[in-house]
Design a protein around this motif. Structure first.
Motif, short mmCIF file in Angstrom:
data_model
loop_
_atom_site.label_atom_id
_atom_site.label_comp_id
_atom_site.label_asym_id
_atom_site.label_seq_id
_atom_site.Cartn_x
_atom_site.Cartn_y
_atom_site.Cartn_z
N ALA A 165 2.60 -0.27 -15.20
CA ALA A 165 2.58 -0.60 -13.77
C ALA A 165 3.26 0.48 -12.93
O ALA A 165 2.94 0.68 -11.76
N THR A 166 4.21 1.20 -13.55
CA THR A 166 4.89 2.26 -12.77
C THR A 166 3.90 3.33 -12.30
O THR A 166 4.15 4.00 -11.30
N PHE A 197 1.02 2.81 -11.06
CA PHE A 197 0.16 2.34 -9.97
C PHE A 197 0.96 1.68 -8.84
O PHE A 197 0.43 0.92 -8.05
N ASP A 198 2.24 2.00 -8.79
CA ASP A 198 3.10 1.36 -7.79
C ASP A 198 2.96 2.08 -6.44
O ASP A 198 3.29 3.26 -6.34
N PRO A 199 2.44 1.41 -5.42
CA PRO A 199 2.25 2.07 -4.13
C PRO A 199 3.51 2.13 -3.27
O PRO A 199 3.44 2.56 -2.12
N ALA A 200 4.64 1.69 -3.83
CA ALA A 200 5.86 1.71 -3.01
C ALA A 200 6.14 3.14 -2.57
O ALA A 200 6.13 4.06 -3.38
N HIS A 241 6.41 -2.62 2.76
CA HIS A 241 5.18 -1.82 2.82
C HIS A 241 3.95 -2.64 2.43
O HIS A 241 3.99 -3.48 1.54
N ILE A 301 9.60 -5.04 -14.00
CA ILE A 301 8.14 -4.97 -13.90
C ILE A 301 7.78 -4.63 -12.45
O ILE A 301 8.08 -5.40 -11.54
N PRO A 302 7.18 -3.48 -12.22
CA PRO A 302 6.86 -3.09 -10.85
C PRO A 302 5.95 -4.13 -10.18
O PRO A 302 5.01 -4.62 -10.81
N GLN A 303 6.24 -4.40 -8.95
CA GLN A 303 5.48 -5.41 -8.21
C GLN A 303 4.52 -4.64 -7.30
O GLN A 303 4.82 -4.36 -6.15
N VAL A 304 3.35 -4.32 -7.86
CA VAL A 304 2.49 -3.32 -7.25
C VAL A 304 1.50 -3.92 -6.23
O VAL A 304 0.83 -3.16 -5.53
N TYR A 305 1.40 -5.23 -6.18
CA TYR A 305 0.53 -5.84 -5.17
C TYR A 305 1.36 -6.17 -3.92
O TYR A 305 2.50 -5.76 -3.79
N ARG A 357 6.15 -10.07 -2.86
CA ARG A 357 4.91 -9.38 -3.19
C ARG A 357 4.55 -9.64 -4.64
O ARG A 357 5.41 -9.93 -5.48
#
Lengths: 335, 335, 335
Positions: free
Chosen positions: A84-85, A87-90, C159, C194-198, C216
């Motif tokens: 997931a790292t 694809f993280d848009p942060a 964001h 765990i990245p919260q990508v949504y 998110r």
């Protein structure tokens, strides 16, 4: 990104076409033909059958379930955390101090620090190297933020609060407000405030959600140990101490001067009263009330379970008669 | 500071060496040889035996328990509240209006007021003499803050909210947001908002914790009486009225249009439904649900008590059968 | 304002003197001789008898109960929602961008937008026509606020968060903070994030109270449907989806990945666990814990009901013996 690149980056075994394009991650049921999904365990095999995902991460033991390209991991959740790292848009925060921030002359600002617009850093505060102070944050007098720690927008640290390294505090949380302490003065009929002269010390690698409140102590510091993870809207009373690696879900309220062990798992909306102790590795299920010390590890609960309204009302009638029920049962047994 | 000086300042009888140096206060179990500790009652006598404290405050009746210098007080908690003021590291706020604050021309600012960086004071707001408005606070149009009241960082007062004198509001609290009122319009299938045209009035000497929300009223003001003490993350619905000297612990939720008496003690994480009345001097234990009016003083509770997970599940099964249990018991009694 | 003018503006039938002056609205019990009150149903007839109100809105069927001028409505609550708009003292916000706001060059600001003092609008954010961004708000990178939507003071959008049109978000709410997701790494003994990508997507006509947190998602967006109404201090976990027209009272906590239907009514301080489904039109009473899916519409509850402390303790003893009670009952029945 190619599936094969992901496999090699995270040393996962690949089964199938390495050239598949992956543009993101998604759940099995919603992934489209360019997304990577995850089979966390075989209970979700039906979702895998129906999935449109381009590829799936799963356990080697589950490989027979997949008709699409796979990445194999003994722990698909850990693979998820890693992949997931990518694809993280942060947005990246640049090490930049916004000119609209208000920074006291005596504050010490480390190297590579970012301070957002309208933030306020008071006298004697110390911001460690690489830390990020979000817009609208308030760092009180003499408070310290460890290296690499990120405060999101509008976080408030009161004076002398200490947060360790690599932490994350989400927006709107308040750390170091006065603990709740008053003494009734019978001579005046009024309450007298007990000054909360200690502070809050938070360890390293701690994540704190949004809207959390952690009060400063009156006779000792409030302490949150290393690697603790706190969800949103948690309340921690004054002088409470929490060991390391304890995870607390949202909206849980912990009163003052309580000691909680390490590696505990505390569910959401739990209430824990003041001045008790909870051992290590205790698990408490959602919305339980802990009104006494828990001295042995294990899983604990309170509450009645959910019922349809009409039937529930009858059970409540029964609950109120339980003492009577016990007496009548004893009488019948004697007869 | 010498122990003798503390004794004379607060008119406490001294037993032992008046020359002992005191640098701070701490709990019995953690005080070091320069700190003053407190024996709140004789149940903690073991802690006193093992304490490294330089001196202790205790009841005259407990003086035999101490082998260290003592200050005698019939109410050691009240002595604590007084002595702690000597050791409070909270920074003094200077009567100074930061130039980065945004203050409407028509706002009235009293004498000796402090207004922090980035605070916003809207038109017609009134800030009483000696009040402190923290950084990032928002004082809405026509809102008023009484003399000597302190708003900590990022507090939001909506328009026309009134807070009395000598109050404290901790960071991030929101007073005067719209009450929760909608009417379902069957003709459109949508909800219509009910304007919340009244406000919030808070008395004198009220302390409000961090992350508290108190909504404005729709048909009458929401009222919090003098000397009320509210802990963190409390929610007060629109039009609710709370008498004076009522103390509410953290995370309690009180719905709208409810009337709560004076001198009540409401525990943490309690839920109180809308449109009921609670008498004076009612005590409600932590995490209880109050779904009906309480007309007599006393102590009230709900909930099941905490159990080990496996046994708890069996009790939940029994709870759901309580109506059946009562019927079977009646049948047996008849036979 | 004349009573007759109100009648004609909202097409309500008038009974009595059209010339009566109305300066505001109030409850029956507190209205003075210049205020309009409401009889929502005939249960409150005694309050009407004793009321000093200048006039009353009531159902045509209740007209006999009134001795003062009346406005007739089949739905007095809807008439209230309409008439209250005439007397709302909330200040109008002018379409004006305060010069102390911080706005990224790449943010897109619609026509007629108001942006308050000290607000921060990050790069790529989109503010729709006529939207209002309150003082101290933070709109993150790429976040979008629909036309006519109002963020009150100190709201934080992370964001990429999207809010629809005509919404209201009250002060201090935080939308789009990271969901709560960690995986324990047995090899290091630590938690891995765990990245919260949504992100979070909120529909049109949604009202969100003060101090609300909506996280998110990690594998899908967190979604709040059109016309949902959320009271204060609600927590919504990552990836949770709520249908349209669902109303949630204050302090309710909803864990992650749960699906909630449309037209649900969820009481205050309810807890809802993760990864379950709740059907449409489900009603859940205050402070219930929902630990399993609810697949049929209806009303659901948990809890014990409130009792006097001493009797409650006895019932708790009985609750813990319920499994034993059932066994003893069975034995007696067999005998």
């Amino acid at each position: 990104m190619k599936l094969g690149d992901i496999a090699s980056q995270f040393q996962l075994e690949l089964s199938g076409d390495a050239e598949v394009n992956i543009t993101g991650i998604a759940s099995l049921s919603e992934a489209d033909a360019s997304q990577l999904a995850f089979l966390f365990n075989s209970n979700f095999r039906d979702q895998l059958q129906d999935s449109n995902a381009a590829a799936v991460v799963l356990r080697p033991a589950d490989i027979e379930l997949a008709k699409i390209p796979c990445l194999l991991s003994e722990n698909p959740r850990m693979a998820w955390a890693q992949i997931a790292t990518l694809f993280d848009p942060a947005p990246l925060t640049m090490p930049f101090i916004d000119e609209s921030a208000w920074i006291a002359d005596t504050a010490k600002i480390g190297r590579g620090v970012a301070i957002g617009a309208k933030a306020v850093i008071k006298s004697g505060a110390v911001i460690g190297d690489g830390a990020q102070i979000g817009p609208g944050c308030h760092v009180g007098e003499g408070a310290s933020v460890g290296a690499g720690t990120c405060l999101n927008a509008n976080v408030v640290l009161y004076h002398a609060v200490h947060i360790g390294e690599r932490g994350i505090v989400h927006a709107g949380s308040v750390i170091g407000a006065d603990g709740f302490g008053f003494e009734f003065d019978a001579s005046t009929g009024d309450y007298v405030k007990i000054p909360q002269v200690y502070s809050v010390r938070i360890g390293d690698d701690v994540e704190i959600g949004a809207g959390v409140t952690i009060d400063r102590g009156a006779l000792n510091d409030t302490i949150i140990g290393d690697q603790c993870k706190l969800d949103n809207q948690i309340q921690i009373g004054h002088g409470t101490r929490i060991g390391h690696h304890t995870v607390i879900s949202g909206c849980t309220a912990i009163a003052g001067s309580t000691k909680i062990g390490s590696y505990c798992l505390i569910g959401g909306a739990v209430g824990i009263v003041d001045n008790i102790e909870i051992a290590d590795q205790v698990e408490i299920t959602a919305m339980s009330l802990v009104s006494q010390s828990i001295l042995e590890r294990g899983r604990y609960s309170s509450g009645t379970g959910l019922m349809q309204g009409f039937e529930w009302k009858r059970s409540v009638v029964g609950f109120k008669k339980l003492d009577d029920i016990l007496k009548r049962l004893r009488r019948l047994e004697r007869e």
